[in-house]
Design an enzyme around this catalytic site. Structure first.
Site, mmCIF file in Angstrom:
data_model
loop_
_atom_site.group_PDB
_atom_site.id
_atom_site.type_symbol
_atom_site.label_atom_id
_atom_site.label_comp_id
_atom_site.label_asym_id
_atom_site.label_seq_id
_atom_site.Cartn_x
_atom_site.Cartn_y
_atom_site.Cartn_z
ATOM 1 N N GLU A 56 -18.400 33.520 -15.052
ATOM 2 C CA GLU A 56 -17.412 34.171 -15.916
ATOM 3 C C GLU A 56 -16.083 33.430 -15.836
ATOM 4 O O GLU A 56 -15.757 32.840 -14.801
ATOM 5 C CB GLU A 56 -17.241 35.619 -15.432
ATOM 6 C CG GLU A 56 -16.197 36.400 -16.204
ATOM 7 C CD GLU A 56 -16.258 37.898 -15.923
ATOM 8 O OE1 GLU A 56 -17.087 38.328 -15.094
ATOM 9 O OE2 GLU A 56 -15.476 38.629 -16.553
ATOM 10 N N ASN A 215 -20.961 43.051 -23.332
ATOM 11 C CA ASN A 215 -21.185 43.162 -21.891
ATOM 12 C C ASN A 215 -20.700 44.530 -21.440
ATOM 13 O O ASN A 215 -19.592 44.945 -21.804
ATOM 14 C CB ASN A 215 -20.376 42.074 -21.158
ATOM 15 C CG ASN A 215 -20.341 42.307 -19.656
ATOM 16 O OD1 ASN A 215 -21.326 42.036 -18.967
ATOM 17 N ND2 ASN A 215 -19.225 42.821 -19.150
ATOM 18 N N GLU A 216 -21.509 45.208 -20.673
ATOM 19 C CA GLU A 216 -21.136 46.530 -20.145
ATOM 20 C C GLU A 216 -20.425 47.336 -21.225
ATOM 21 O O GLU A 216 -19.283 47.788 -21.042
ATOM 22 C CB GLU A 216 -20.291 46.384 -18.863
ATOM 23 C CG GLU A 216 -21.062 45.680 -17.767
ATOM 24 C CD GLU A 216 -20.439 45.762 -16.376
ATOM 25 O OE1 GLU A 216 -19.293 46.201 -16.225
ATOM 26 O OE2 GLU A 216 -21.151 45.376 -15.413
ATOM 27 N N TYR A 288 -24.897 45.890 -8.423
ATOM 28 C CA TYR A 288 -24.227 45.298 -7.261
ATOM 29 C C TYR A 288 -24.485 46.172 -6.035
ATOM 30 O O TYR A 288 -24.470 47.402 -6.128
ATOM 31 C CB TYR A 288 -22.713 45.209 -7.505
ATOM 32 C CG TYR A 288 -22.346 44.155 -8.537
ATOM 33 C CD1 TYR A 288 -22.272 42.820 -8.185
ATOM 34 C CD2 TYR A 288 -22.096 44.507 -9.861
ATOM 35 C CE1 TYR A 288 -21.940 41.846 -9.121
ATOM 36 C CE2 TYR A 288 -21.763 43.537 -10.808
ATOM 37 C CZ TYR A 288 -21.685 42.209 -10.430
ATOM 38 O OH TYR A 288 -21.366 41.239 -11.358
ATOM 39 N N GLU A 351 -26.468 40.485 -13.892
ATOM 40 C CA GLU A 351 -25.436 40.507 -12.838
ATOM 41 C C GLU A 351 -26.033 41.191 -11.618
ATOM 42 O O GLU A 351 -26.440 42.356 -11.698
ATOM 43 C CB GLU A 351 -24.170 41.248 -13.301
ATOM 44 C CG GLU A 351 -23.404 40.505 -14.379
ATOM 45 C CD GLU A 351 -22.054 41.124 -14.715
ATOM 46 O OE1 GLU A 351 -21.458 41.783 -13.849
ATOM 47 O OE2 GLU A 351 -21.613 40.925 -15.871
ATOM 48 N N GLN A 401 -21.583 35.564 -8.645
ATOM 49 C CA GLN A 401 -21.453 34.553 -9.666
ATOM 50 C C GLN A 401 -21.548 33.170 -9.032
ATOM 51 O O GLN A 401 -21.350 33.026 -7.831
ATOM 52 C CB GLN A 401 -20.123 34.704 -10.372
ATOM 53 C CG GLN A 401 -19.925 36.058 -11.033
ATOM 54 C CD GLN A 401 -18.797 36.039 -12.083
ATOM 55 O OE1 GLN A 401 -18.307 35.001 -12.494
ATOM 56 N NE2 GLN A 401 -18.397 37.224 -12.510
HETATM 57 O O1 AHR Z 1 -18.929 40.127 -12.022
HETATM 58 C C1 AHR Z 1 -17.699 40.772 -12.067
HETATM 59 C C2 AHR Z 1 -17.658 41.883 -13.109
HETATM 60 O O2 AHR Z 1 -18.573 42.876 -12.758
HETATM 61 C C3 AHR Z 1 -18.068 41.494 -14.498
HETATM 62 O O3 AHR Z 1 -17.010 40.975 -15.236
HETATM 63 C C4 AHR Z 1 -18.502 42.787 -15.093
HETATM 64 O O4 AHR Z 1 -19.487 42.628 -16.078
HETATM 65 C C5 AHR Z 1 -19.003 43.575 -13.897
HETATM 66 O O5 AHR Z 1 -18.494 44.850 -13.869
#
Ligand code: AHR
Length: 552
Positions: A56, A215-216, A288, A351, A401
């Site tokens: 990103e 995205n999201e 995550y 992600e 990332q």
């Molecule tokens: O990876 C960091 C952030 O996490 C990204 O920009 C977003 O898509 C997610 O919430």
């Protein structure tokens, strides 16, 4: 980098020579473990794209990470950091996602086209982050747009990867998506946008196949309901020519366990009839592992742990959190099947990774930068094994990332560059790319640990297996921080001729590679006596292991 970590690195004395031998203090379990590999039970081909990456325009991922600029003294190829390209080539990185993340829904792709000197400077989505808020006009705050579409696709080509672009749905109209595709894919000399592309060196089409539609979109990508997003998805994707490319369009999917988003999105799409699903190639899922609080809080900030200074309990909690991804994949897959019984649409986990409190980043401009330890390598192996076990469901995944951010394979700052333990996991697991996943069952006593005075437990051994011709690859995680695991491996339907073992571990679970100590964590390979239908191997504590077995 904090003083604590410097001291830690300096004090890390044990050499990797000891890595294959159970460390002092580690006991082999009185109960061994058993793995059964059932060679004729095929689960599907492992898509190479599940070994993909995410870059990103956030913090130092692009500026100071990928992009050092033309004319820089740092070795580069047209402005792209050469050491990064060289390292990526070695792991067969199949696909890279850009420009976001949240940044994508604030980005106007036109800003990154045309002559570098004439490109506008823009406020980056992440400019208000406390790390950079008080710095001057750094590119992490005010984007010079030197790195645009041509530069990104060139980076992908150098690395041997496919580009995966995320379109802006929140703040640009649908025509801009349409025209970005035209800019990338229309034939040389055919349109004004093809000419613009050629003006900065890319006469031939860039050939972009993978496109994310926002995205999201439930959050930073527009705060939409799933029904609203379904309407936007249809509007953005109706009648978009791919030129020579068969476009693979990826819908913005749920965050971890939000099954309501998955169901709501598909219901919204189906309001236009079953054919409305034809334009969806993949549904993205973000997950995550961040909450190491042992159930004390769900607060996004409070629940996070430290990247480097952690206790064994936080090691296990991270594994536990990461392990939840398997049930999320199964749950969303179930929900998707209600709308798509033919199973045409697959999951794109674009992600994933661990997310810690700030404080371990290597420079102030590295927003969401964190130090990568052995814990993250083991967590990454565990995650890649989950994908390998579900090749019918997951078609792509992108580690969040690539460089200088969250679960990075690389850290870079100015002229310094280092590969992290996660890089080595990707290197080891490349053996699975494009191979046939086969069923492997792991039978092993659970690990017990102290969870703040209460008993905690986690599985003792897990992994995945794949077959390519007569080469069997088994990757195995031993999450036990102190105990090696002697394991009997039964090959059902085949016989081993020879073997090779590659192990990533260390006597200190906090170990990491740093600029001043780049080789602290390195995988070690050795020939391993593997003969017949039953073989044995002892998995080192806190390890990721790749067993490569040549079958008769
Ligand atoms: O990876 C960091 C952030 O996490 C990204 O920009 C977003 O898509 C997610 O919430």
């Amino acid at each position: 980098m904090s003083m604590d970590r410097r001291t830690f690195v300096a004090n890390t004395a044990l050499s990797l020579g000891a890595a294959l031998i159970p460390r002092a203090g580690a006991r082999s379990s009185s109960f061994g473990a058993r793995i059964e590999v059932i060679l004729d039970e095929e689960l599907g081909t492992i898509s190479p794209n599940i070994y993909g990456h995410f870059a990103e325009n956030l913090g130092a991922v692009v500026y100071d990470g990928i992009w050092v600029g033309q004319g820089s003294k740092i070795p580069n190829v047209n402005g792209i950091r050469k050491s990064l390209v060289d390292a990526l080539q070695k792991i067969s990185a199949p696909v890279i996602r850009w420009p976001g993340g949240c940044f994508a829904d604030s980005y106007d792709w036109k800003d990154g086209t045309g002559p570098a000197g004439k490109r506008p400077r823009r406020t980056n989505f992440w400019f208000g982050d406390p790390l950079v808020r008080d710095l001057g006009n750094v590119p992490q705050k005010f984007d010079p747009n030197e790195f645009g579409t041509n530069e990104f696709v060139q980076f992908c080509k150098l690395a041997g990867s496919q580009p995966y672009l995320a379109a802006n749905v929140r703040s640009l109209p649908a025509i801009d998506f349409y025209r970005w595709v035209e800019y990338c894919n229309s034939p040389a000399g055919s349109t004004t946008l093809a000419d613009l592309r050629a003006s900065t060196g890319s006469k031939e089409p860039l050939g972009v196949r993978y496109w994310g539609i926002g995205n999201e979109s439930w959050g930073c990508g527009g705060q939409m309901t799933p029904g609203e997003y379904a309407t936007e998805f249809r509007r953005f994707t109706a009648w978009v020519p791919g030129y020579r490319e068969q476009l693979s369009l990826i819908a913005s999917g749920p965050n971890d366990a939000e099954f309501g988003w998955t169901r709501g999105f598909f219901q919204g799409m189906l309001q236009k009839g079953p054919n409305a699903l034809n334009d969806i190639w993949g549904l993205s899922l973000h997950y995550y592992a961040w909450n190491l609080s042992r159930g004390r809080t769900q607060d996004w900030f409070e629940g996070k742990g430290d990247a480097v200074n952690f206790q064994p309990v936080e090691w296990y909690e991270l594994m536990k959190e990461a392990d939840k991804l398997e049930s999320l994949i199964e749950g969303h897959w179930l929900a998707m099947g209600e709308a798509d019984p033919k199973r045409r649409i697959k999951l794109v986990v674009d992600e994933w990774g661990p997310w810690y409190k700030p404080g371990s980043q290597v420079a102030p401009t590295h927003i969401l930068g964190q130090m990568i330890t052995l814990r993250d390598a083991v967590m990454s192996g565990l995650t890649l094994d989950i994908f390998n076990r579900h090749p019918d469901k997951v078609t792509m995944a992108n580690c969040a990332q690539l460089i200088n951010c969250l679960n990075s394979l690389f850290l870079a700052h100015e002229d310094r560059f280092v590969t992290t333990p996660v890089y080595h996991v990707f290197q080891m697991y490349a053996a699975h790319q494009g191979a046939q996943a086969v069923r492997a069952e792991f039978l092993c006593p659970s690990i017990s640990y102290d969870r703040d005075g209460k008993p905690g437990s986690f599985w003792g051994l897990k992994g995945s297996a794949s077959l390519r011709a007569n080469n069997l690859a088994i990757t195995v995680i031993n999450p036990d921080v102190s105990q090696a695991r002697e394991t009997s491996i039964d090959l059902l339907g085949a016989e081993a001729q020879s073997g090779r073992a590659t192990v990533l571990t260390h006597s200190d679970i906090h170990v990491h590679n740093a600029f001043e100590a780049p080789d602290q964590v390195q995988p070690r390979s050795e020939d391993w006596k593997a003969n017949g239908r039953n073989v044995t191997y002892t998995f080192a504590p806190a390890s990721v292991t790749l067993l490569q077995i040549k079958l008769v």
